[in-house]
Design an enzyme around this catalytic site. Structure first.
Site, PDB file in Angstrom:
ATOM      1  N   GLU A 178     -37.053  29.411 -16.099  1.00  0.00           N
ATOM      2  CA  GLU A 178     -36.745  28.103 -15.514  1.00  0.00           C
ATOM      3  C   GLU A 178     -35.675  28.217 -14.439  1.00  0.00           C
ATOM      4  O   GLU A 178     -35.731  27.557 -13.400  1.00  0.00           O
ATOM      5  CB  GLU A 178     -36.306  27.127 -16.618  1.00  0.00           C
ATOM      6  CG  GLU A 178     -37.470  26.732 -17.515  1.00  0.00           C
ATOM      7  CD  GLU A 178     -37.043  25.944 -18.751  1.00  0.00           C
ATOM      8  OE1 GLU A 178     -35.870  25.517 -18.834  1.00  0.00           O
ATOM      9  OE2 GLU A 178     -37.888  25.770 -19.641  1.00  0.00           O
ATOM     10  N   ASN A 222     -35.948  28.946 -25.909  1.00  0.00           N
ATOM     11  CA  ASN A 222     -36.323  28.410 -24.596  1.00  0.00           C
ATOM     12  C   ASN A 222     -36.436  29.492 -23.519  1.00  0.00           C
ATOM     13  O   ASN A 222     -35.670  30.448 -23.516  1.00  0.00           O
ATOM     14  CB  ASN A 222     -35.278  27.384 -24.145  1.00  0.00           C
ATOM     15  CG  ASN A 222     -35.241  26.170 -25.057  1.00  0.00           C
ATOM     16  OD1 ASN A 222     -36.267  25.795 -25.623  1.00  0.00           O
ATOM     17  ND2 ASN A 222     -34.072  25.581 -25.206  1.00  0.00           N
ATOM     18  N   LYS A 241     -23.476  33.157   7.554  1.00  0.00           N
ATOM     19  CA  LYS A 241     -23.095  34.086   6.484  1.00  0.00           C
ATOM     20  C   LYS A 241     -23.151  33.539   5.068  1.00  0.00           C
ATOM     21  O   LYS A 241     -23.874  34.098   4.213  1.00  0.00           O
ATOM     22  CB  LYS A 241     -21.688  34.623   6.761  1.00  0.00           C
ATOM     23  CG  LYS A 241     -21.627  35.435   8.036  1.00  0.00           C
ATOM     24  CD  LYS A 241     -20.244  35.910   8.354  1.00  0.00           C
ATOM     25  CE  LYS A 241     -20.174  36.401   9.787  1.00  0.00           C
ATOM     26  NZ  LYS A 241     -20.566  35.366  10.794  1.00  0.00           N
ATOM     27  N   HIS A 288     -56.968  24.005 -11.246  1.00  0.00           N
ATOM     28  CA  HIS A 288     -56.440  22.674 -11.615  1.00  0.00           C
ATOM     29  C   HIS A 288     -55.805  22.695 -13.007  1.00  0.00           C
ATOM     30  O   HIS A 288     -55.776  21.680 -13.684  1.00  0.00           O
ATOM     31  CB  HIS A 288     -57.535  21.609 -11.582  1.00  0.00           C
ATOM     32  CG  HIS A 288     -58.393  21.665 -10.355  1.00  0.00           C
ATOM     33  ND1 HIS A 288     -58.034  21.048  -9.171  1.00  0.00           N
ATOM     34  CD2 HIS A 288     -59.569  22.303 -10.096  1.00  0.00           C
ATOM     35  CE1 HIS A 288     -58.978  21.281  -8.252  1.00  0.00           C
ATOM     36  NE2 HIS A 288     -59.911  22.061  -8.791  1.00  0.00           N
ATOM     37  N   SER A 348     -12.794  32.712   8.713  1.00  0.00           N
ATOM     38  CA  SER A 348     -14.000  33.137   7.973  1.00  0.00           C
ATOM     39  C   SER A 348     -13.708  34.250   6.970  1.00  0.00           C
ATOM     40  O   SER A 348     -14.613  34.771   6.325  1.00  0.00           O
ATOM     41  CB  SER A 348     -15.080  33.597   8.966  1.00  0.00           C
ATOM     42  OG  SER A 348     -14.558  34.560   9.855  1.00  0.00           O
ATOM     43  N   SER A 380     -31.161  26.216 -28.453  1.00  0.00           N
ATOM     44  CA  SER A 380     -30.702  24.847 -28.212  1.00  0.00           C
ATOM     45  C   SER A 380     -29.483  24.586 -29.084  1.00  0.00           C
ATOM     46  O   SER A 380     -29.396  25.082 -30.205  1.00  0.00           O
ATOM     47  CB  SER A 380     -31.823  23.870 -28.564  1.00  0.00           C
ATOM     48  OG  SER A 380     -31.291  22.593 -28.852  1.00  0.00           O
ATOM     49  N   TYR A 403     -23.009  33.635  22.519  1.00  0.00           N
ATOM     50  CA  TYR A 403     -22.364  33.360  21.229  1.00  0.00           C
ATOM     51  C   TYR A 403     -21.739  31.974  21.210  1.00  0.00           C
ATOM     52  O   TYR A 403     -21.141  31.520  22.178  1.00  0.00           O
ATOM     53  CB  TYR A 403     -21.272  34.404  20.937  1.00  0.00           C
ATOM     54  CG  TYR A 403     -20.560  34.122  19.624  1.00  0.00           C
ATOM     55  CD1 TYR A 403     -21.091  34.560  18.420  1.00  0.00           C
ATOM     56  CD2 TYR A 403     -19.384  33.370  19.592  1.00  0.00           C
ATOM     57  CE1 TYR A 403     -20.466  34.273  17.217  1.00  0.00           C
ATOM     58  CE2 TYR A 403     -18.750  33.080  18.395  1.00  0.00           C
ATOM     59  CZ  TYR A 403     -19.298  33.525  17.203  1.00  0.00           C
ATOM     60  OH  TYR A 403     -18.682  33.233  16.022  1.00  0.00           O
ATOM     61  N   LYS A 413     -35.614  25.944 -31.598  1.00  0.00           N
ATOM     62  CA  LYS A 413     -35.942  26.220 -30.198  1.00  0.00           C
ATOM     63  C   LYS A 413     -35.659  27.642 -29.750  1.00  0.00           C
ATOM     64  O   LYS A 413     -34.668  28.246 -30.138  1.00  0.00           O
ATOM     65  CB  LYS A 413     -35.131  25.278 -29.293  1.00  0.00           C
ATOM     66  CG  LYS A 413     -35.577  23.854 -29.359  1.00  0.00           C
ATOM     67  CD  LYS A 413     -36.898  23.676 -28.652  1.00  0.00           C
ATOM     68  CE  LYS A 413     -36.908  22.326 -28.000  1.00  0.00           C
ATOM     69  NZ  LYS A 413     -37.206  22.352 -26.629  1.00  0.00           N
TER      70      LYS A 413
HETATM   71  N1  ARG Z   1     -15.967  34.978  12.541  1.00  0.00           N
HETATM   72  C1  ARG Z   1     -16.804  35.001  13.684  1.00  0.00           C
HETATM   73  C2  ARG Z   1     -18.264  34.861  13.274  1.00  0.00           C
HETATM   74  O1  ARG Z   1     -18.522  35.082  12.168  1.00  0.00           O
HETATM   75  C3  ARG Z   1     -16.616  36.256  14.451  1.00  0.00           C
HETATM   76  C4  ARG Z   1     -16.913  36.164  15.887  1.00  0.00           C
HETATM   77  C5  ARG Z   1     -15.838  35.415  16.578  1.00  0.00           C
HETATM   78  N2  ARG Z   1     -16.060  35.310  17.968  1.00  0.00           N
HETATM   79  C6  ARG Z   1     -15.506  34.384  18.705  1.00  0.00           C
HETATM   80  N3  ARG Z   1     -15.778  34.359  19.958  1.00  0.00           N
HETATM   81  N4  ARG Z   1     -14.711  33.475  18.192  1.00  0.00           N
HETATM   82  O2  ARG Z   1     -19.107  34.535  14.053  1.00  0.00           O
END
Ligand code: ARG
Length: 460
Positions: free
Chosen positions: A290, A285, A325, A156, A23, A277, A317, A283
């Site tokens: 938008e 715009n 994220k 309307h 990540s 444009s 978890y 134009k």
């Molecule tokens: N990159 C993980 C997340 O965003 C961090 C937590 C990882 N925990 C685990 N037990 N693998 O959720």
């Protein structure tokens, strides 16, 4: 591949698995929060005697160095680490040796990431509030300026009754005040600290969770360690509040696009906020409006994504939660950008008062007031409605407005009409007589503007 685990494995992780799992490409966004969280954690570990003061000082110095080097660009965050937590810990151990290996005492990445995400979104909520406030201030000033700017109000998308621009903008003012309040509420509700919850079941170390919570500016620690590591309600709430902001911006954008059109010409967008444009030289715009309207879908998408991701996850978890994220970050950036640009666009547009006023004069926006005139002269409302309907039909046929009819013509349709009908249906009367709370009449508007002024002055 740099990861924090591996002791119980006999094989290397497959490269594709590693990439799929990692990540760092997106959670590096909260490198600062990750290190701030670690600093608070380590101070608490020393205060409770779990680490020595010397170990604490070494770790703090190491973390400060890493933070400074990341910020200055000397230390790039690279994909050789699984996530931001691994990056920080590996670099810390590199720099200070064995003491660095103690940083993770009494915590898990589960409570760590829960903390990082909270710290990050909490900060973004403050930034979002500031941007909503700026828009509110611009609207407030425009409202003060336009209590006499008459325009048609629509239902309307058909002309309905006359209002003022201040009144129309005042409707958005209320929406953005609620949006601001929603962000405030979320902040209050989320402001509890999850660190110290461990993987899911707390820890056997005598952690002082009150202390970490206090160091990090939370109201207190969260009260259930399983909830702490698996709660993403605040992300959902934030995306929901941001979706509502975007819905409001999008509706407002749609109106500005209509008002700025060649047919309406109620407003003219500033050159700096318009685009041309490539083929049609004439134009100009309203692309910003938008795009704001268009980007709304993107933010709704993020809300749907996290709602769907969370719906089937058992406690506590699960890796699914890593998916909280990317789209959230994108949504935050999108909403911040839209708010800033939209505010600039509204602030710089010019209002064509004459066009608005003449539009309000055409289209029978005073028909209700003509009916009310009859009611005031003893005609039951339903009959009055029918009589004014006939007047309107007559005018359409002759291509005139109610104000253009002679008294004889009026009297032919109803003898109740007298000379004072003209005053009763003048644009000014139609607006200024509407003085109930929340109505467009200047007296009522000025009361609301004063209340808004007070509301604004109390913002933190
Ligand atoms: N990159 C993980 C997340 O965003 C961090 C937590 C990882 N925990 C685990 N037990 N693998 O959720």
């Amino acid at each position: 591949m740099a990861q924090l685990w591996g002791g119980r494995f006999t094989k290397e992780t497959d490269q594709l698995v590693y990439n799929f799992n990692a990540s760092i490409s997106f959670d590096q966004k909260f490198y600062r929060e990750d290190m701030e969280g670690s600093m608070a954690h380590v101070k608490m570990l020393a205060a409770t005697g779990i680490l020595t003061e010397d170990e604490r000082d070494q770790i703090l110095k190491g973390l400060e160095g890493i933070l400074a080097d990341v910020e200055s660009g000397v230390l790039p965050i690279t994909s050789e680490y699984e996530d931001i937590h691994s990056f920080v810990e590996a670099n810390l151990i590199d720099r200070i040796g064995d003491a660095g290996k103690k940083l993770h005492t009494g915590r898990s990445r589960n409570d760590q990431v829960a903390l990082d995400m909270k710290l990050f979104t909490r900060k973004e909520i403050v930034a979002l509030k500031e941007l909503v406030k700026e828009l509110i201030l611009v609207l407030h000033n425009l409202m003060k300026e336009h209590t006499d700017t008459y325009m048609p109000g629509f239902t309307h998308l058909q002309k309905a009754q006359p209002i003022t621009l201040a009144h129309h903008l005042g409707a958005y003012m209320e929406m953005f005040k609620r949006d601001y309040g929603r962000l405030d509420d979320i902040f209050e509700r989320m402001n509890y600290c999850p660190i110290g919850s461990g993987a899911l079941a707390g820890t056997t170390y005598p952690l002082d969770r009150n202390m970490t919570a206090q160091l990090l500016g939370f109201k207190g620690p969260t009260l259930n360690s399983m909830d702490s590591v698996s709660d993403r309600d605040y992300v959902i709430e934030l995306l929901s509040a941001m979706s509502t902001i975007m819905m409001h911006l999008s509706r407002f954008s749609e109106e500005i696009i209509i008002w700025n059109s060649n047919e309406y010409q109620f407003v003219e967008l500033d050159d700096a906020y318009s685009t041309g444009s490539s083929i049609m030289p004439q134009k100009k715009n309203p692309d910003i409006a938008e795009l704001v309207r268009g980007k709304t879908g993107r933010v709704y998408g993020a809300l749907m994504q996290i709602l769907t991701t969370m719906k089937g996850i058992p406690l506590a978890y699960n890796k699914d939660m890593q998916e909280d994220k990317e789209m959230t970050f994108d949504a935050i950036d999108t909403v911040k950008g839209c708010l800033a640009l939209f505010t600039g666009m509204v602030k710089t547009m010019t209002v064509n008062k004459d066009k608005m006023e003449s539009s309000a004069k055409n289209g029978f926006t005073n028909a209700t007031d003509a009916a009310d005139y009859l009611v005031n002269h003893g005609v039951p409302f339903r009959d009055a409605h029918g009589i004014v309907g006939q007047l309107v039909l007559y005018c359409i046929d002759k291509n005139i407005s109610l104000d253009d009819m002679s008294l004889e013509e009026y009297k032919k349709i109803s003898p109740v009409f007298e000379e004072d009908i003209y005053d009763a249906i003048s644009l000014q009367t139609c607006v200024e007589k509407r003085t109930t709370i929340g109505a467009p009449g200047k007296v009522a508007m000025e009361n609301v503007i004063a209340l808004n002024e007070d509301w604004i002055s109390k913002l933190n």
